[in-house]
Structures are given as structure tokens and as C-alpha cells.
Design a protein around this motif. Structure first.
Motif, PDB file in Angstrom:
ATOM      1  N   ILE A 251       0.872  -1.178   0.000  1.00  8.54           N
ATOM      2  CA  ILE A 251       0.000   0.000   0.000  1.00  8.54           C
ATOM      3  C   ILE A 251       0.905   1.222   0.000  1.00  8.54           C
ATOM      4  N   LYS A 252       0.817   1.987  -1.073  1.00  2.00           N
ATOM      5  CA  LYS A 252       1.707   3.134  -1.246  1.00  2.00           C
ATOM      6  C   LYS A 252       1.385   4.239  -0.247  1.00  2.00           C
ATOM      7  N   ILE A 253       2.429   4.774   0.363  1.00  2.74           N
ATOM      8  CA  ILE A 253       2.320   5.968   1.196  1.00  2.74           C
ATOM      9  C   ILE A 253       2.786   7.181   0.402  1.00  2.74           C
ATOM     10  N   LEU A 254       3.938   7.040  -0.254  1.00  2.00           N
ATOM     11  CA  LEU A 254       4.405   8.116  -1.123  1.00  2.00           C
ATOM     12  C   LEU A 254       5.442   7.589  -2.086  1.00  2.00           C
ATOM     13  N   ASP A 255       5.630   8.351  -3.167  1.00  6.89           N
ATOM     14  CA  ASP A 255       6.780   8.189  -4.046  1.00  6.89           C
ATOM     15  C   ASP A 255       7.261   9.591  -4.398  1.00  6.89           C
ATOM     16  N   ALA A 256       8.152   9.716  -5.363  1.00  9.51           N
ATOM     17  CA  ALA A 256       8.747  11.017  -5.651  1.00  9.51           C
ATOM     18  C   ALA A 256       7.759  11.998  -6.267  1.00  9.51           C
ATOM     19  N   MET A 257       6.620  11.505  -6.750  1.00  6.60           N
ATOM     20  CA  MET A 257       5.654  12.362  -7.428  1.00  6.60           C
ATOM     21  C   MET A 257       4.339  12.509  -6.690  1.00  6.60           C
ATOM     22  N   CYS A 260       0.312  10.069  -1.138  1.00 13.78           N
ATOM     23  CA  CYS A 260      -1.040   9.507  -1.241  1.00 13.78           C
ATOM     24  C   CYS A 260      -1.956  10.104  -0.185  1.00 13.78           C
ATOM     25  N   ASP A 261      -3.212  10.240  -0.538  1.00 13.88           N
ATOM     26  CA  ASP A 261      -4.188  10.774   0.399  1.00 13.88           C
ATOM     27  C   ASP A 261      -4.230   9.882   1.632  1.00 13.88           C
ATOM     28  N   GLN A 262      -4.051  10.477   2.796  1.00 12.10           N
ATOM     29  CA  GLN A 262      -3.992   9.704   4.041  1.00 12.10           C
ATOM     30  C   GLN A 262      -5.260   8.893   4.272  1.00 12.10           C
ATOM     31  N   ARG A 263      -6.397   9.398   3.783  1.00 16.04           N
ATOM     32  CA  ARG A 263      -7.652   8.665   3.935  1.00 16.04           C
ATOM     33  C   ARG A 263      -7.651   7.390   3.092  1.00 16.04           C
ATOM     34  N   MET A 264      -7.099   7.470   1.877  1.00 17.99           N
ATOM     35  CA  MET A 264      -7.034   6.282   1.023  1.00 17.99           C
ATOM     36  C   MET A 264      -6.064   5.262   1.603  1.00 17.99           C
ATOM     37  N   ASN A 281       3.820  -1.727   3.807  1.00 23.49           N
ATOM     38  CA  ASN A 281       3.892  -0.325   3.419  1.00 23.49           C
ATOM     39  C   ASN A 281       4.866  -0.133   2.263  1.00 23.49           C
ATOM     40  N   GLU A 282       4.612   0.908   1.476  1.00 22.55           N
ATOM     41  CA  GLU A 282       5.547   1.287   0.418  1.00 22.55           C
ATOM     42  C   GLU A 282       5.871   2.769   0.530  1.00 22.55           C
ATOM     43  N   ILE A 283       7.134   3.067   0.772  1.00 26.46           N
ATOM     44  CA  ILE A 283       7.660   4.424   0.663  1.00 26.46           C
ATOM     45  C   ILE A 283       8.797   4.373  -0.340  1.00 26.46           C
ATOM     46  N   LEU A 284       8.594   5.010  -1.485  1.00 27.32           N
ATOM     47  CA  LEU A 284       9.547   4.973  -2.591  1.00 27.32           C
ATOM     48  C   LEU A 284      10.067   6.394  -2.814  1.00 27.32           C
ATOM     49  N   VAL A 285      11.350   6.592  -2.566  1.00 27.08           N
ATOM     50  CA  VAL A 285      11.877   7.962  -2.586  1.00 27.08           C
ATOM     51  C   VAL A 285      12.196   8.450  -3.991  1.00 27.08           C
ATOM     52  N   ALA A 286      12.221   7.564  -4.962  1.00 33.60           N
ATOM     53  CA  ALA A 286      12.470   7.964  -6.348  1.00 33.60           C
ATOM     54  C   ALA A 286      11.430   7.305  -7.238  1.00 33.60           C
ATOM     55  N   GLY A 287      11.181   7.909  -8.388  1.00 30.49           N
ATOM     56  CA  GLY A 287      10.217   7.326  -9.320  1.00 30.49           C
ATOM     57  C   GLY A 287       8.794   7.754  -9.016  1.00 30.49           C
ATOM     58  N   GLY A 288       7.912   7.463  -9.944  1.00 31.23           N
ATOM     59  CA  GLY A 288       6.506   7.816  -9.787  1.00 31.23           C
ATOM     60  C   GLY A 288       5.637   6.906 -10.616  1.00 31.23           C
ATOM     61  N   ALA A 306      -2.502   3.971  -4.058  1.00 34.32           N
ATOM     62  CA  ALA A 306      -2.045   2.955  -4.998  1.00 34.32           C
ATOM     63  C   ALA A 306      -1.854   1.619  -4.306  1.00 34.32           C
ATOM     64  N   ILE A 307      -2.140   0.572  -5.067  1.00 35.40           N
ATOM     65  CA  ILE A 307      -1.806  -0.797  -4.698  1.00 35.40           C
ATOM     66  C   ILE A 307      -0.603  -1.180  -5.550  1.00 35.40           C
ATOM     67  N   SER A 308       0.486  -1.558  -4.898  1.00 31.53           N
ATOM     68  CA  SER A 308       1.737  -1.827  -5.604  1.00 31.53           C
ATOM     69  C   SER A 308       2.131  -3.290  -5.456  1.00 31.53           C
ATOM     70  N   ILE A 309       2.765  -3.816  -6.490  1.00 33.08           N
ATOM     71  CA  ILE A 309       3.153  -5.222  -6.507  1.00 33.08           C
ATOM     72  C   ILE A 309       4.668  -5.302  -6.341  1.00 33.08           C
ATOM     73  N   PRO A 310       5.153  -5.856  -5.234  1.00 31.29           N
ATOM     74  CA  PRO A 310       6.602  -5.970  -5.026  1.00 31.29           C
ATOM     75  C   PRO A 310       7.255  -6.758  -6.165  1.00 31.29           C
ATOM     76  N   THR A 311       8.321  -6.189  -6.728  1.00 33.67           N
ATOM     77  CA  THR A 311       8.968  -6.786  -7.895  1.00 33.67           C
ATOM     78  C   THR A 311      10.483  -6.617  -7.800  1.00 33.67           C
TER      79      THR A 311
END
Length: 348
Positions: A251-257, A260-264, A281-288, A306-311
């Protein structure tokens, strides 16, 4: 839970460089047309499928169809191809790869560079650059030009295989999300709001398709589907992982772009917990991802996440994802679309 490896294989192996998504678009339409209330293709080439819900509020779900690729920029006097990239590459991954040039017909080529045997010591130690590489079709210039033109798209050649509980292929980014959205459209029974499932184009070169679609749809809610980094590899420190393979959907919290809305974020966590879906949790400091377009490009903005798939091994031809993570991501999306109308979306 069963896993449709055959469908994922078809989706991953279909060509679709940014701006040239024709084949994957046709495949998507064939898979979804009997499972939605309507679908259309917009001027950008996005597939927009609608599944009616209990209210006319709009939930836009985006999964981009395009894959990183190349485009023919020059044919030299001996028939060797020079190219430009479409999307982000680490040039060292070009070495010893097969590619397909989609010209008048599909033509197989190989990526190559100066042989190591005749490199100087300085050349052997330098960082690889795109300009060091060319594509060899094994043909003369005359024969090449019968089939290939400047501007033809190029995709990477690699079939999907299974490894343990994982799938491995080129273009898991982001065809696994296309697969998830197709499967979700087949499974969802009673969406709370109208679902606009967007199979977007040109994400790898700047989120272009999703931005146009969000502007047109003006969604109330947005959920992006995309891969994220699983850096659970030798030498990585735990704080560098971003996500881990096999530990659940992310579950995405943030990325570089996007922040994410805290409610979502809270809603997706709550939905996953209630459905007993493993998540991280997903915190991605680069990319979007298309999340940014969903959140900001509609007239009113949208409540987005966002729903993210670990890869593992992203933007290589050996991308790897875990089947349980993929199934969990599908389950979370279906549950979210069915329960989104029950949540208190007020600011707290």
C-alpha cells in the motif's frame, strides 16, 4: 487460490512500447469486453472500461499498458541499427539481449557493443552508455531497409517462466497490473460506485495517458496499480528494501511524485486487514506512477492512492513477482471497489 499463468504470460509477452501499445490494447479489449458495461478507446489510446456501481460517483483505477522499449533512430551503411530509449534504462542491462523490431514485419535483433577482447583497459572499466550499443539484425542495409524504417518501435524478447512461487519475465512492470485489473473486472460483483478501469498508455515516458484520462473522467477516487521495488537482495540493508517479495501486496504511502491521500491509505489498510490480506507499506523515494495523474489531473482532484506489486530486478528482462502477492493485490482491489462506499471519507 488459482493463478492464471497462461493469461499473465500472454499479457507480459505482448509488445507495447510507449506510443505503440496496439497489440496489448487489442488483447486487453478481447479479455474485458464481456465483463464490463461499456468500453472505449480515447484519442491517446487509453482503454477506458466502465462497470456500473450503486452510485454515480466515479472510481478510476489505472494500470499502464506500455513497457519500456526503444525506437529506431538510424540505419548505418552496414545495416546496424542505432536507437533511442522509450523509458528508463540502465545501459548495462542491454548487454547480450535479444530485441524485436516491429517494422513491416517483426524482425529479431541482438544488442551488442565493442567486444571485450579488443577494449582498452580504460574502456573495460568505464560505465556503459546507450551510445556504446547497436542492434545487429544479421542483414545487409538493403535487406534491413526492406523491413525496417526510422521510427519503428523495438521491444525486448523474453518469455515468461515460473520460478518457485514466482513468475519471471520482461515487462512484469507493468503488465502484472494489467493482469490484476483484468482479473478484478471479471471477479467484482457489486462495485459501490461506477468503476472506470483505465488501461493507460505512455506511463513510462511521463504518465501521459493517465493524465488525459483523469482529466476526461474527473474521478472522485483514484487507485493506481503498478509495480514497486523489492530490494530484499544480498547487500541491501532493511531500511533500503522498499518492499519484500512474498510479504504481501504493498500500500503506497508516497513516491517522488505523490503523497497519497492519508484517507485512502487508511482505507486500503483497513480493507486489507478485514479481508485478512497480507500487506506491507511502500515508501519509494524515487520514481513515480499513474497515481500522480489520478490525484491531480481531474477537474476537482481525487482521493487517491495505490496498490503496488513488489517486484525484483525492475526495468530488466528478468523482473520477478510472487504469485501470492499478485493474488493479494487482486483481492485487495476487488474488496476496495466493493467497500469504498461504506468508508467515512471526511477529514479527521
Amino acid at each position: 487460490m488459482s493463478f492464471n499463468t497462461e493469461l499473465l504470460k500472454k499479457i507480459c509477452e505482448a509488445p507495447g512500447a510507449p506510443g505503440f501499445e496496439n497489440a496489448i490494447r487489442n488483447l486487453v479489449i478481447e479479455e474485458i469486453k464481456d465483463h464490463v458495461d461499456s468500453y472505449s478507446v480515447d484519442n491517446m489510446g487509453n482503454v477506458i472500461a466502465v462497470k456500473k456501481g450503486k452510485t454515480d460517483k466515479k472510481v478510476m483505477v489505472a494500470a499502464h499498458m506500455d513497457e519500456i522499449g526503444f525506437i529506431v533512430s538510424h540505419i548505418d551503411d552496414k545495416g546496424f541499427i542505432r536507437f533511442q530509449t522509450l523509458g528508463g534504462f540502465d545501459p548495462k542491462t542491454f548487454t547480450a539481449q535479444r530485441v524485436i523490431i516491429h517494422g513491416k514485419e517483426d524482425v529479431m535483433g541482438v544488442m551488442s557493443s565493442k567486444p571485450i577482447h579488443i577494449m582498452s583497459p580504460e574502456e573495460r572499466n568505464k560505465v556503459a552508455k546507450k551510445e556504446d550499443y547497436f542492434i545487429d539484425l544479421g542483414m545487409s542495409k538493403e535487406d534491413v531497409e526492406k523491413l525496417v524504417s526510422i521510427g519503428d518501435p523495438i521491444t525486448r524478447e523474453r518469455e515468461l517462466i515460473e520460478m518457485g512461487n514466482c513468475v519471471n519475465c520482461k515487462s512484469i512492470d507493468n503488465r502484472v497490473s494489467v493482469f490484476i485489473l483484468v482479473e478484478a473486472l471479471k471477479k467484482i460483483k457489486s462495485p459501490a460506485h461506477d468503476v472506470y478501469a483505465v488501461f493507460s498508455v505512455q506511463e513510462e515516458v511521463g504518465l501521459r495517458g493517465a493524465e488525459v484520462a483523469a482529466h476526461s473522467i474527473n474521478p472522485d477516487f483514484g487507485i493506481a496499480l503498478d509495480t514497486t521495488i523489492a530490494y530484499d537482495l544480498p547487500g541491501a540493508q532493511p531500511h533500503e528494501y522498499v518492499t519484500e517479495l512474498g510479504k504481501g501486496t504493498a500500500i503506497k504511502i508516497l513516491d517522488a511524485m505523490t503523497i497519497c491521500d492519508q484517507r485512502m491509505v487508511r482505507f486500503l489498510r483497513k480493507t486489507a486487514n478485514e479481508a485478512k490480506i497480507p500487506w506491507q507499506n511502500e515508501i519509494l523515494v524515487a520514481g513515480g506512477t499513474d497515481t500522480a495523474g489520478l490525484q491531480r489531473k481531474g477537474k476537482n482532484g481525487s482521493i487517491s492512492g495505490a496498490i503496488s506489486i513488489p517486484t525484483r530486478h525492475l526495468h530488466q528482462v528478468i523482473e520477478m513477482a510472487d504469485k501470492d502477492d499478485i493474488n493479494g493485490s487482486t483481492d485487495l482491489l476487488v474488496a476496495a471497489l466493493e467497500k469504498i462506499g461504506e468508508y467515512d471519507w471526511s477529514w479527521k
